[in-house]
Write a protein that holds these residues in place. Structure first.
Motif, PDB file in Angstrom:
ATOM      1  N   ALA A  39       0.833  -1.204   0.000  1.00 11.95           N
ATOM      2  CA  ALA A  39       0.000   0.000   0.000  1.00 11.95           C
ATOM      3  C   ALA A  39       0.866   1.252   0.000  1.00 11.95           C
ATOM      4  O   ALA A  39       0.545   2.237  -0.680  1.00 11.95           O
ATOM      5  CB  ALA A  39      -0.921  -0.003   1.217  1.00 11.95           C
ATOM      6  N   THR A  40       1.985   1.220   0.727  1.00 12.22           N
ATOM      7  CA  THR A  40       2.891   2.366   0.742  1.00 12.22           C
ATOM      8  C   THR A  40       3.519   2.572  -0.635  1.00 12.22           C
ATOM      9  O   THR A  40       3.631   3.700  -1.122  1.00 12.22           O
ATOM     10  CB  THR A  40       3.984   2.163   1.800  1.00 12.22           C
ATOM     11  N   LEU A  41       3.927   1.491  -1.265  1.00 12.75           N
ATOM     12  CA  LEU A  41       4.502   1.599  -2.612  1.00 12.75           C
ATOM     13  C   LEU A  41       3.474   2.101  -3.620  1.00 12.75           C
ATOM     14  O   LEU A  41       3.809   2.898  -4.504  1.00 12.75           O
ATOM     15  CB  LEU A  41       5.077   0.255  -3.048  1.00 12.75           C
ATOM     16  N   LEU A  42       2.238   1.660  -3.490  1.00 12.28           N
ATOM     17  CA  LEU A  42       1.187   2.148  -4.377  1.00 12.28           C
ATOM     18  C   LEU A  42       0.958   3.638  -4.164  1.00 12.28           C
ATOM     19  O   LEU A  42       0.814   4.396  -5.130  1.00 12.28           O
ATOM     20  CB  LEU A  42      -0.115   1.371  -4.157  1.00 12.28           C
ATOM     21  N   GLY A  43       0.935   4.078  -2.910  1.00  9.53           N
ATOM     22  CA  GLY A  43       0.791   5.506  -2.630  1.00  9.53           C
ATOM     23  C   GLY A  43       1.941   6.312  -3.196  1.00  9.53           C
ATOM     24  O   GLY A  43       1.751   7.419  -3.708  1.00  9.53           O
ATOM     25  N   LEU A  44       3.153   5.760  -3.093  1.00 14.54           N
ATOM     26  CA  LEU A  44       4.328   6.438  -3.648  1.00 14.54           C
ATOM     27  C   LEU A  44       4.230   6.558  -5.163  1.00 14.54           C
ATOM     28  O   LEU A  44       4.503   7.620  -5.737  1.00 14.54           O
ATOM     29  CB  LEU A  44       5.592   5.676  -3.260  1.00 14.54           C
ATOM     30  N   VAL A  45       3.832   5.494  -5.822  1.00 11.09           N
ATOM     31  CA  VAL A  45       3.676   5.524  -7.282  1.00 11.09           C
ATOM     32  C   VAL A  45       2.587   6.515  -7.683  1.00 11.09           C
ATOM     33  O   VAL A  45       2.754   7.283  -8.644  1.00 11.09           O
ATOM     34  CB  VAL A  45       3.378   4.106  -7.824  1.00 11.09           C
ATOM     35  N   LEU A  46       1.487   6.517  -6.964  1.00 11.86           N
ATOM     36  CA  LEU A  46       0.415   7.463  -7.289  1.00 11.86           C
ATOM     37  C   LEU A  46       0.858   8.906  -7.086  1.00 11.86           C
ATOM     38  O   LEU A  46       0.518   9.789  -7.882  1.00 11.86           O
ATOM     39  CB  LEU A  46      -0.824   7.168  -6.440  1.00 11.86           C
ATOM     40  N   ALA A  47       1.615   9.152  -6.021  1.00 12.02           N
ATOM     41  CA  ALA A  47       2.093  10.518  -5.777  1.00 12.02           C
ATOM     42  C   ALA A  47       3.089  10.951  -6.847  1.00 12.02           C
ATOM     43  O   ALA A  47       3.074  12.098  -7.300  1.00 12.02           O
ATOM     44  CB  ALA A  47       2.728  10.607  -4.397  1.00 12.02           C
ATOM     45  N   LEU A  48       3.963  10.050  -7.254  1.00 11.57           N
ATOM     46  CA  LEU A  48       4.957  10.395  -8.273  1.00 11.57           C
ATOM     47  C   LEU A  48       4.357  10.516  -9.663  1.00 11.57           C
ATOM     48  O   LEU A  48       4.923  11.180 -10.531  1.00 11.57           O
ATOM     49  CB  LEU A  48       6.082   9.365  -8.275  1.00 11.57           C
ATOM     50  N   SER A  49       3.242   9.859  -9.896  1.00  8.38           N
ATOM     51  CA  SER A  49       2.640   9.926 -11.227  1.00  8.38           C
ATOM     52  C   SER A  49       1.805  11.194 -11.418  1.00  8.38           C
ATOM     53  O   SER A  49       1.372  11.478 -12.529  1.00  8.38           O
ATOM     54  CB  SER A  49       1.771   8.699 -11.494  1.00  8.38           C
ATOM     55  N   SER A  50       1.601  11.957 -10.379  1.00  6.58           N
ATOM     56  CA  SER A  50       0.862  13.214 -10.526  1.00  6.58           C
ATOM     57  C   SER A  50       1.803  14.300 -11.053  1.00  6.58           C
ATOM     58  O   SER A  50       3.025  14.176 -11.009  1.00  6.58           O
ATOM     59  CB  SER A  50       0.259  13.643  -9.187  1.00  6.58           C
ATOM     60  N   GLU A  51       1.221  15.347 -11.534  1.00  4.10           N
ATOM     61  CA  GLU A  51       2.026  16.454 -12.058  1.00  4.10           C
ATOM     62  C   GLU A  51       2.838  17.104 -10.942  1.00  4.10           C
ATOM     63  O   GLU A  51       4.014  17.429 -11.123  1.00  4.10           O
ATOM     64  CB  GLU A  51       1.127  17.492 -12.729  1.00  4.10           C
ATOM     65  N   ALA A  52       2.209  17.285  -9.797  1.00  6.36           N
ATOM     66  CA  ALA A  52       2.905  17.910  -8.666  1.00  6.36           C
ATOM     67  C   ALA A  52       4.062  17.038  -8.183  1.00  6.36           C
ATOM     68  O   ALA A  52       5.120  17.544  -7.808  1.00  6.36           O
ATOM     69  CB  ALA A  52       1.928  18.150  -7.518  1.00  6.36           C
ATOM     70  N   GLY A  53       3.882  15.718  -8.205  1.00  6.49           N
ATOM     71  CA  GLY A  53       4.954  14.816  -7.803  1.00  6.49           C
ATOM     72  C   GLY A  53       6.127  14.864  -8.759  1.00  6.49           C
ATOM     73  O   GLY A  53       7.289  14.851  -8.344  1.00  6.49           O
ATOM     74  N   GLY A  54       5.842  14.942 -10.035  1.00  7.11           N
ATOM     75  CA  GLY A  54       6.916  15.045 -11.026  1.00  7.11           C
ATOM     76  C   GLY A  54       7.683  16.344 -10.903  1.00  7.11           C
ATOM     77  O   GLY A  54       8.916  16.367 -10.981  1.00  7.11           O
ATOM     78  N   VAL A  55       6.975  17.437 -10.711  1.00  8.93           N
ATOM     79  CA  VAL A  55       7.625  18.741 -10.537  1.00  8.93           C
ATOM     80  C   VAL A  55       8.459  18.739  -9.263  1.00  8.93           C
ATOM     81  O   VAL A  55       9.581  19.260  -9.229  1.00  8.93           O
ATOM     82  CB  VAL A  55       6.567  19.872 -10.509  1.00  8.93           C
ATOM     83  N   CYS A  56       7.940  18.121  -8.218  1.00  3.51           N
ATOM     84  CA  CYS A  56       8.651  18.055  -6.937  1.00  3.51           C
ATOM     85  C   CYS A  56       9.985  17.330  -7.089  1.00  3.51           C
ATOM     86  O   CYS A  56      11.023  17.801  -6.607  1.00  3.51           O
ATOM     87  CB  CYS A  56       7.789  17.331  -5.908  1.00  3.51           C
ATOM     88  N   VAL A  57       9.996  16.226  -7.798  1.00  4.72           N
ATOM     89  CA  VAL A  57      11.225  15.451  -7.972  1.00  4.72           C
ATOM     90  C   VAL A  57      12.183  16.158  -8.922  1.00  4.72           C
ATOM     91  O   VAL A  57      13.393  16.212  -8.673  1.00  4.72           O
ATOM     92  CB  VAL A  57      10.896  14.022  -8.469  1.00  4.72           C
ATOM     93  N   MET A  58      11.669  16.734 -10.009  1.00  2.11           N
ATOM     94  CA  MET A  58      12.535  17.356 -11.002  1.00  2.11           C
ATOM     95  C   MET A  58      13.160  18.664 -10.512  1.00  2.11           C
ATOM     96  O   MET A  58      14.311  18.957 -10.817  1.00  2.11           O
ATOM     97  CB  MET A  58      11.759  17.617 -12.290  1.00  2.11           C
ATOM     98  N   ARG A  59      12.399  19.467  -9.764  1.00  3.20           N
ATOM     99  CA  ARG A  59      12.893  20.774  -9.326  1.00  3.20           C
ATOM    100  C   ARG A  59      13.375  20.778  -7.883  1.00  3.20           C
ATOM    101  O   ARG A  59      13.945  21.767  -7.439  1.00  3.20           O
ATOM    102  CB  ARG A  59      11.799  21.811  -9.483  1.00  3.20           C
TER     103      ARG A  59
END
Length: 121
Positions: A39-59
């Motif tokens: 469930a934690t891994l699924l939450g992590l994948v869902l958070a990273l697949s959002s636009e805000a998650g991608g911007v957070c990791v990239m910037r």
């Protein structure tokens, strides 16, 4: 030949059966604990697949959440998991053990929300 011992023979004692509620509680706690990592891994994948998650990791604009908050929720979940898993077979589980199961589920949900909330801008 009659192997029953006659009409005056005592009936055999029934085998003790464990309380069904105790088994249900332990099974629910076991599954809640085992499904925590997926469930934690699924939450992590869902958070990273959002636009805000991608911007957070990239910037590098991820939110700062204190580490003690993660550790506290994990400690509460671990203690509640042990409390719920050790329900004895000889008696029905107490309300405190059922509360431990719900505490476990609640602490796991808070941890998953913290993991997902880290990736919000």
């Amino acid at each position: 030949m009659n192997d029953t011992g006659g009409p005056n023979a005592p009936a055999p004692a029934p085998a003790p059966i464990p309380y069904l509620d105790a088994r249900t509680l332990r099974r629910a706690a076991l599954w809640a604990g085992l499904l925590f990592l997926p469930a934690t891994l699924l939450g992590l994948v869902l958070a990273l697949s959002s636009e805000a998650g991608g911007v957070c990791v990239m910037r590098g604009t991820c939110r700062e959440i204190p580490g003690w908050l993660y550790a506290t929720t994990l400690a509460v979940a671990g203690g509640a998991w042990l409390r719920a898993l050790t329900a004895p077979d000889g008696a029905p589980p107490t309300r405190a053990r059922w509360a431990a199961l719900w505490t476990l589920i609640g602490a796991e949900m808070i941890f998953i929300c913290l993991v997902m909330g880290y990736f919000l801008p």
